[in-house]
Design a protein around this motif. Structure first.
Motif, short mmCIF file in Angstrom:
data_model
loop_
_atom_site.label_atom_id
_atom_site.label_comp_id
_atom_site.label_asym_id
_atom_site.label_seq_id
_atom_site.Cartn_x
_atom_site.Cartn_y
_atom_site.Cartn_z
N SER A 1 0.81 -1.22 0.00
CA SER A 1 0.00 0.00 0.00
C SER A 1 0.84 1.26 0.00
CB SER A 1 -0.93 0.01 1.22
OG SER A 1 -1.82 -1.09 1.16
N VAL A 2 1.96 1.23 0.70
CA VAL A 2 2.80 2.42 0.76
C VAL A 2 3.85 2.41 -0.36
CG1 VAL A 2 2.42 2.75 3.22
CG2 VAL A 2 4.40 1.44 2.45
N GLY A 3 3.65 1.54 -1.34
CA GLY A 3 4.50 1.58 -2.52
C GLY A 3 5.82 0.85 -2.39
N LEU A 4 5.90 -0.05 -1.42
CA LEU A 4 7.13 -0.84 -1.26
C LEU A 4 6.85 -2.27 -1.74
CD1 LEU A 4 8.17 0.59 2.21
CD2 LEU A 4 9.39 0.90 0.05
N GLY A 5 6.89 -2.45 -3.02
CA GLY A 5 6.45 -3.69 -3.62
C GLY A 5 7.47 -4.81 -3.65
N LEU A 6 8.71 -4.50 -3.31
CA LEU A 6 9.76 -5.52 -3.45
C LEU A 6 10.54 -5.72 -2.15
CD1 LEU A 6 11.31 -7.45 -5.29
CD2 LEU A 6 12.77 -5.53 -5.96
N THR A 7 10.56 -6.96 -1.70
CA THR A 7 11.38 -7.34 -0.55
C THR A 7 12.44 -8.33 -1.03
OG1 THR A 7 9.54 -7.07 0.99
CG2 THR A 7 11.40 -8.40 1.73
N VAL A 8 13.66 -8.12 -0.61
CA VAL A 8 14.77 -8.99 -1.04
C VAL A 8 15.56 -9.46 0.17
CG1 VAL A 8 16.77 -9.20 -2.57
CG2 VAL A 8 14.95 -7.56 -3.12
N PHE A 9 15.79 -10.76 0.23
CA PHE A 9 16.70 -11.28 1.25
C PHE A 9 18.08 -11.41 0.62
CE2 PHE A 9 12.73 -12.49 3.22
CZ PHE A 9 13.00 -12.28 4.57
N VAL A 10 19.00 -10.61 1.11
CA VAL A 10 20.32 -10.56 0.53
C VAL A 10 21.31 -11.31 1.41
CG1 VAL A 10 22.09 -9.06 -0.42
CG2 VAL A 10 19.72 -8.29 -0.36
N LYS B 1 24.86 1.40 -3.45
CA LYS B 1 25.09 1.35 -2.00
C LYS B 1 25.71 0.04 -1.53
CE LYS B 1 22.15 3.60 0.61
NZ LYS B 1 20.91 4.08 1.30
N LEU B 2 25.33 -1.07 -2.13
CA LEU B 2 25.83 -2.35 -1.64
C LEU B 2 27.18 -2.70 -2.27
CD1 LEU B 2 23.73 -2.93 0.30
CD2 LEU B 2 22.58 -4.42 -1.34
N LEU B 3 27.24 -2.70 -3.59
CA LEU B 3 28.45 -3.16 -4.27
C LEU B 3 29.63 -2.21 -4.09
CD1 LEU B 3 26.87 -4.60 -7.54
CD2 LEU B 3 27.75 -5.84 -5.55
N THR B 4 29.35 -1.02 -3.61
CA THR B 4 30.46 -0.08 -3.38
C THR B 4 31.10 -0.31 -2.01
OG1 THR B 4 28.93 1.57 -2.48
CG2 THR B 4 29.41 1.69 -4.83
N LEU B 5 30.49 -1.14 -1.19
CA LEU B 5 31.09 -1.43 0.11
C LEU B 5 32.32 -2.32 -0.10
CD1 LEU B 5 27.89 -2.21 2.24
CD2 LEU B 5 29.31 -0.17 2.36
N PRO B 6 33.47 -1.88 0.36
CA PRO B 6 34.71 -2.60 0.07
C PRO B 6 34.81 -3.95 0.79
CG PRO B 6 35.13 -0.81 1.59
CD PRO B 6 33.71 -0.67 1.15
N MET B 7 34.11 -4.08 1.93
CA MET B 7 34.30 -5.30 2.72
C MET B 7 33.39 -6.44 2.28
SD MET B 7 33.06 -2.46 4.19
CE MET B 7 31.77 -1.75 5.18
N ILE B 8 32.66 -6.21 1.20
CA ILE B 8 31.77 -7.26 0.71
C ILE B 8 32.50 -8.20 -0.24
CG2 ILE B 8 29.86 -7.70 -0.88
CD1 ILE B 8 28.24 -5.71 0.47
N GLY B 9 32.40 -9.50 0.02
CA GLY B 9 33.05 -10.48 -0.84
C GLY B 9 32.11 -11.02 -1.89
N ASP B 10 30.90 -11.36 -1.48
CA ASP B 10 29.97 -11.99 -2.39
C ASP B 10 28.55 -11.65 -1.98
OD1 ASP B 10 29.29 -13.59 -4.56
OD2 ASP B 10 28.97 -15.34 -3.28
N ILE B 11 27.68 -11.49 -2.97
CA ILE B 11 26.28 -11.17 -2.70
C ILE B 11 25.36 -12.08 -3.49
CG2 ILE B 11 24.46 -9.46 -3.07
CD1 ILE B 11 26.10 -7.32 -2.25
N ARG B 12 24.34 -12.59 -2.82
CA ARG B 12 23.31 -13.34 -3.53
C ARG B 12 21.96 -12.76 -3.12
NH1 ARG B 12 24.10 -19.23 -3.10
NH2 ARG B 12 23.89 -19.59 -5.33
N SER B 13 21.19 -12.37 -4.12
CA SER B 13 19.89 -11.75 -3.86
C SER B 13 18.76 -12.74 -4.02
CB SER B 13 19.66 -10.58 -4.84
OG SER B 13 20.70 -9.63 -4.73
N ASN B 14 17.95 -12.90 -2.98
CA ASN B 14 16.77 -13.77 -3.05
C ASN B 14 15.52 -12.90 -3.02
OD1 ASN B 14 18.13 -16.56 -2.56
ND2 ASN B 14 18.92 -15.25 -0.94
N PHE B 15 14.85 -12.82 -4.15
CA PHE B 15 13.67 -11.96 -4.25
C PHE B 15 12.44 -12.65 -3.66
CE2 PHE B 15 16.58 -10.60 -7.49
CZ PHE B 15 16.53 -9.22 -7.40
#
Lengths: 172, 172
Positions: A63-72, A128-142
């Motif tokens: 309702s408030v326009g937040l249509g996407l939730t992702v578990f990263v 915002k995420l991929l620019t963080l230097p301490m991140i090694g790997d990311i997997r997005s679960n929609f």
DNA sequence: AGTGAAAACCGTAGCGT
DNA sequence: ACGCTACGGTTTTCACT
């Protein structure tokens, strides 16, 4: 971990307020079988001692326009304590991250991210995420369908105390 | 997906109530720059139209004896629509499952499970989860530290409307 | 600890703008 | 649509049990 200092009435109060955070003190007192004054005192104590963290209006994401939730799922680049800590702080500081946990398993962190749509998530990810230097790997679960969320905590494990109360479960 | 019918004041109301669900209507009216009557009318509308799902006391998990949170990734046995649906309903019906989502990625479902301790999770797993026939595979991710949870939703994507309001951001 | 009463405050409806 | 006024109910404190 110290043990819990809650009697059956405290439990009823927590349970009732978890179900409806806007209950008036009168209604609450009624439901737990107390008069308003001691009921209010107990509520204040539960607030002061940190059992109740806050009260919140639970909004509907769509309702408030937040249509996407992702578990990263995120892995830390070099597994130093400092990197993990810095990553955790950076993630927790982002308003789109509504929950963030360090977990066992293949990932180091799981962050729940809430955005309006795919486009917004793409920007979130690249800027915002991929620019963080301490991140090694990311997997997005929609999230495809949200079956349950923002549910109340299960309090039944405290029910051992409730046997002391001789009041009917639902006298409203 | 229809577009959102919220002006700058509605946004302020949602934001304020998300931050403190027990704000009195007078306080709220004050914060959003309205007098109590129209403010209350707006709140009632936001409740009726489903923007506000409910109000809830947010409890501290550790304090109430819920020391263990687990993110459980689950795969459906045979990928039939009925199996997925049945699994989702079964999971959503368990009070220990405080959130449950169907997701893209390697797992089919992610369930957030809250229990007092490892022993309780073992019982949960063996007695309630592994007995579900439609489950193909389970992977448990234990939460080691909770950096952030039960956070308010980010509402800044609606802020385009806020430019119309000439009030200072924080006049309290 | 819990109870009961009294004062200040608040939610709500109605009418006027 | 917002704001004012007024009534009834609620919150909160205080003295008493």
């Amino acid at each position: 971990m110290p043990y819990i200092n809650l009697d059956a009435i405290d439990l009823k109060i927590l349970s009732a307020l978890q179900g409806d955070g806007r209950l008036t003190n009168n209604e609450l007192a009624d439901q737990v079988g107390l008069s308003p004054s001691p009921c209010l005192r107990r509520v204040r104590r539960l607030e002061r001692d940190g059992f109740i963290r806050t009260y919140r209006a639970v909004l509907d994401r769509e309702s408030v326009g937040l249509g996407l939730t992702v578990f990263v799922e995120i892995k830390v680049e070099k597994h130093s304590r400092d990197n993990a800590r810095a990553l955790q702080d950076a993630l927790s500081g982002m308003p789109e991250v509504v929950a963030c946990h360090m977990v066992s398993g293949t990932a180091d962190f799981v962050a729940e991210i809430v955005v309006p749509n795919l486009k917004a998530y793409e920007r979130m990810l690249t800027e915002k995420l991929l620019t963080l230097p301490m991140i090694g790997d990311i997997r997005s679960n929609f999230v495809l369908t949200r079956a349950k969320s923002d549910a109340p905590l299960p309090l039944s494990h405290l029910k051992r105390d409730v046997r002391a109360v001789g009041v009917a479960p639902d006298c409203e």
